[in-house]
Structures are given as C-alpha cells and as structure tokens.
Motif scaffolding. Sequence first.
Motif, short mmCIF file in Angstrom:
data_model
loop_
_atom_site.label_atom_id
_atom_site.label_comp_id
_atom_site.label_asym_id
_atom_site.label_seq_id
_atom_site.Cartn_x
_atom_site.Cartn_y
_atom_site.Cartn_z
N SER A 341 0.86 -1.18 0.00
CA SER A 341 0.00 0.00 0.00
C SER A 341 0.89 1.23 0.00
N MET A 342 0.36 2.36 -0.47
CA MET A 342 1.17 3.57 -0.55
C MET A 342 0.34 4.80 -0.15
N LEU A 343 1.05 5.88 0.09
CA LEU A 343 0.41 7.15 0.41
C LEU A 343 -0.03 7.86 -0.86
N GLY A 344 -0.95 8.80 -0.71
CA GLY A 344 -1.55 9.46 -1.86
C GLY A 344 -0.64 10.42 -2.59
N ASP A 345 0.46 10.86 -1.95
CA ASP A 345 1.35 11.82 -2.61
C ASP A 345 2.53 11.14 -3.29
N LYS A 346 2.46 9.81 -3.46
CA LYS A 346 3.53 9.06 -4.11
C LYS A 346 3.15 8.67 -5.53
N ASP A 347 4.16 8.42 -6.36
CA ASP A 347 3.95 8.02 -7.75
C ASP A 347 3.84 6.50 -7.79
N VAL A 348 2.65 6.02 -7.55
CA VAL A 348 2.42 4.57 -7.48
C VAL A 348 2.72 3.91 -8.83
N SER A 349 2.34 4.56 -9.91
CA SER A 349 2.55 3.98 -11.24
C SER A 349 4.03 3.72 -11.50
N HIS A 370 -1.64 -8.53 -2.08
CA HIS A 370 -2.64 -8.30 -1.04
C HIS A 370 -2.53 -6.83 -0.63
N THR A 371 -3.64 -6.14 -0.61
CA THR A 371 -3.59 -4.69 -0.39
C THR A 371 -4.77 -4.18 0.42
N ALA A 372 -4.56 -3.02 1.02
CA ALA A 372 -5.59 -2.28 1.75
C ALA A 372 -5.08 -0.85 1.89
N ALA A 373 -5.96 0.07 2.20
CA ALA A 373 -5.54 1.45 2.42
C ALA A 373 -4.80 1.57 3.74
N ILE A 374 -3.78 2.41 3.75
CA ILE A 374 -3.05 2.73 4.98
C ILE A 374 -3.96 3.54 5.89
N SER A 375 -3.84 3.32 7.18
CA SER A 375 -4.63 4.08 8.17
C SER A 375 -3.91 5.38 8.49
N HIS A 376 -4.00 6.33 7.58
CA HIS A 376 -3.28 7.61 7.74
C HIS A 376 -3.99 8.65 6.87
N GLU A 377 -3.92 9.90 7.32
CA GLU A 377 -4.62 10.96 6.60
C GLU A 377 -4.09 11.16 5.19
N ARG A 378 -2.84 10.78 4.94
CA ARG A 378 -2.25 10.93 3.60
C ARG A 378 -2.37 9.66 2.77
N ALA A 379 -3.10 8.67 3.25
CA ALA A 379 -3.21 7.40 2.54
C ALA A 379 -3.90 7.59 1.19
N MET A 380 -3.48 6.79 0.22
CA MET A 380 -4.21 6.73 -1.04
C MET A 380 -5.46 5.90 -0.83
N GLY A 425 6.10 -0.39 0.30
CA GLY A 425 5.29 0.69 -0.23
C GLY A 425 5.27 1.95 0.62
N SER A 426 5.59 1.82 1.92
CA SER A 426 5.56 2.98 2.80
C SER A 426 6.07 2.57 4.18
N PHE A 427 6.60 3.53 4.92
CA PHE A 427 6.89 3.31 6.33
C PHE A 427 5.61 2.85 7.04
N HIS A 428 4.49 3.44 6.66
CA HIS A 428 3.23 3.13 7.32
C HIS A 428 2.75 1.72 6.99
N THR A 429 2.99 1.25 5.78
CA THR A 429 2.64 -0.12 5.42
C THR A 429 3.39 -1.10 6.31
N ILE A 430 4.70 -0.87 6.46
CA ILE A 430 5.52 -1.75 7.29
C ILE A 430 5.10 -1.63 8.76
N GLY A 431 4.92 -0.40 9.20
CA GLY A 431 4.55 -0.19 10.60
C GLY A 431 3.25 -0.87 10.96
#
Length: 442
Positions: A341-349, A370-380, A425-431
């Motif tokens: 999963s990634m944050l919304g301000d990243k270039d996922v493509s 396997h994916t889900a949205a990150i639990s963060h205000e900047r999540a995609m 995909g993100s510090f938050h994904t790992i965390g």
Amino acid sequence: MSAKNLSQWLTYMGSIHVSAIDMGLERVLPVAKRLGVLKADLKKKPTIFTVAGTNGKGSTTATIAAICQSAGLKTALYQSPHLVSFTERVRIDGIEASDEALILAFEAVESARLAEGLSLSFFEMTTLAAFWLFKQADCDVWVLEIGLGGRLDVVNIIDPDVAVITNIGIDHVDWLGDDIEKIGAEKAGIIRDGIPVILGDDVMPDSVHKVAAAHDAQVYQFGKDFTYTLGADTGADDWIYSSASLTARLPVPKLSLHNAVNAVSAILASDLPITTVQIADGLSKVALAGRFDQRVINQRQWIFDVAHNEDGIKFLLKQLTIAWQQHLAKHPDAKLYFLFSMLGDKDVSAVLKQIEQATADGLLPFAHWHTAAISHERAMDIETLTAIMQACVPDIDMVVYENLDAATFGVIDSSSAVDLIVAFGSFHTIGESLVALLGRPY
C-alpha cells in the motif's frame, strides 16, 4: 498540558498546530534558543552529522552511529519516521529513549513554546524534544536525519560538522515540487561554510554543486573521491573501501553497502579519532528495521522494506531479485506474495511499472498481491490504489482488504511456510503490518 503517558502527549502535539508539516525555521528558532539546544548554546560541543537525501538516510545515519558507538563515543541518533513505536526515533548509544524521558522532554519543549507564545508542528515539537534529550545526556556525537527537504527542515537548526546528501530523486512533490534542480537546492540547504560534504551518488544536480561551491565546502563525491569493490577478488563477507585517505577491507553490513560506503566517508571526513578496526566493528553490528528486513513470523518468511518511491524500488528490486533466486534454490515450489500500500502523494505507477518490468524480464515470478488502504490521513484511497494497480500490472492477482491488519493475516492464510512475503510501499505499510504481527503500541 499534563499528560499521563506518551500516547496522550503524541496525540496532543498532533492537535495543536494547523498542519503536521509546516516547513520553515522562523517559529522554531526562538523555542530552540530558549531550550538551549542550538549548537552555539551547548556547553559540550558535539560532532554533528546531518544526513539529507531522497533515499538511504536511515541506513546512512544508522551506520554512522554504529561506527561512532564502536569507537566508544556517546552517540545520539535521531531518525524519522518510526515503524512501530515512536521511541525508535530517539536513541542514545543504540538504546531507544524511554517513555519517561520523552515525556520530560515534551514538557520542557511545551514550556518553552508557551513562553514564546508560538505554535509548533508535531515534527517540530518532537525534534526539539530529541535535541533536548541529547543535550541533557552530553552526547559526543549527534547523528541527525533530515525529515523533509533540508533547508527548511527543523533538523537544520543545528549546524552540522559533516553534511551528507545520499542522492536526489523526485519525492514529496507536494512540498518540494517535481524539479530535480530545485529539490537538490533544498536538500543542499544543510551545507555550511567550509565543512566536509559527502555526496553519495555519482550524479548530482548542478544545484547541489552550486550550493557547495557558494559555501566553499570540501566536497567528496561517490565514484570520484571514494568508491568500493565487491567482486571476485573479495570474499563473500567483505569488500574494499577506496579513497585518497584509506584503502581497507571491511565486513559487509546487513544494510545497503552503498549507504555504508557513504557513512564511512562521512566518518573519515570528520575530525573524530576513529580507527579502521572500529569502522569494521560498527559495520558488523549495524542493523535497521524495515530496510530489507528479513524475518520469520507466524511460520512465514517475510521481507519488510520501506521503499516508497522510484529510486527506493530500484534498490529493493536489486536485492529482491537476488534473494528470490536464493529462496527458490531452497524452496523450488515457493510462491511470491506482496503486501502493498502507498500514500496518496507518491507516484504509485512509477513504482509498479518497475516491478512489472522485473517480472517481464523473468527476474521475479508472477506475484500474488494483497492490499488495503493505509490508516493515515495521507493514505491513497483504496479505489484509486487498486485502479492504478490493475492498470500497471496486467492480469494482476489481487486481494483487497478493509485494512492492513486484515491484509497482513490474509497473506498468512493464503501462503505456506515455503513462500516468500514482501511487505513494502511505505513506512506506514511496514509499521501497520508489524503492529498487526507483533502487537506493539504507538
């Protein structure tokens, strides 16, 4: 504010300013002055290493700190963000700050902030708290990781003795823009007059060199002033560092070797009396969670990596393609799973296209996502994320979950003990995945 525990303090500090990120030093400097944490106000003058760059800051700072500790120097390390617990951000001699110590530091910062009548962001508050703790501990060395950019980051209130710029790529476009020269100039804002500057890539934007020249800095660049050799003439567990001041055979660290080379160069550029034996000892001991972090949890084989932009994924893929072949040699029936999963301000493509190319080239197998949205205000948001995944990975095999907790255990249920799971995909994904697996707070 009177807070009973660390969690309450963190919540409070995240609520008192208009935004979590507010770049600029005007507000924070008076508070720092009142706290006495500016370098000019410190009774004991530590050696300061400040590390900026797009990728590799965590590995580089961790390696510098490990080497200094091996030399017997009392070493402060400040990094961000954390993976599982906030205490990971603040370490002295490798030991995370306690809740009690951080609360005392937050109380000191809050008192100084209120006395100055200023509003500070979460990152400003927590960074000042780290500096206050380092001051209280009379550390010999401070190793500081820039959070965002360089010039306007709160960490930059401390004048470094050695500056490191690991590399320059496109990231944090909402704050730094998408112009590589402008980003380079921002990151080069950590340079001070006449200090050694380590440039950790063989290609740097012209803006970085211009800033260094304007400060008459002593520039040492990877590929020009220092390099390394890892090949047939070295054993599997060592490598050769080469510069004008040192040629030495050293142990291969668990972290990025390229970042270790930059860290060694920073040590050599400082005035610290550190020997080659102490450098080797530090390299043999350094470790950092979330950087090609291989673990066995719940009878599954995991790799956790915080790669979250194009350059970071390039480095991850270099390591992963080798690790996958080694894994396959032991487990011929293994499958590859991605927890992503990634944050919304990243270039996922840009990230996914590199993975798809590695698959097309036969370096990696067709993976199960396997994916889900990150639990963060900047999540995609998950709809946008999955649409991009489907567009970039033809015939993607993807399972979507309500949250990353569910996705983490969904991967476990879908896989077997011989398979390899890569979370990225993100510090938050790992965390979030580690919290789900290990059950730790914060």
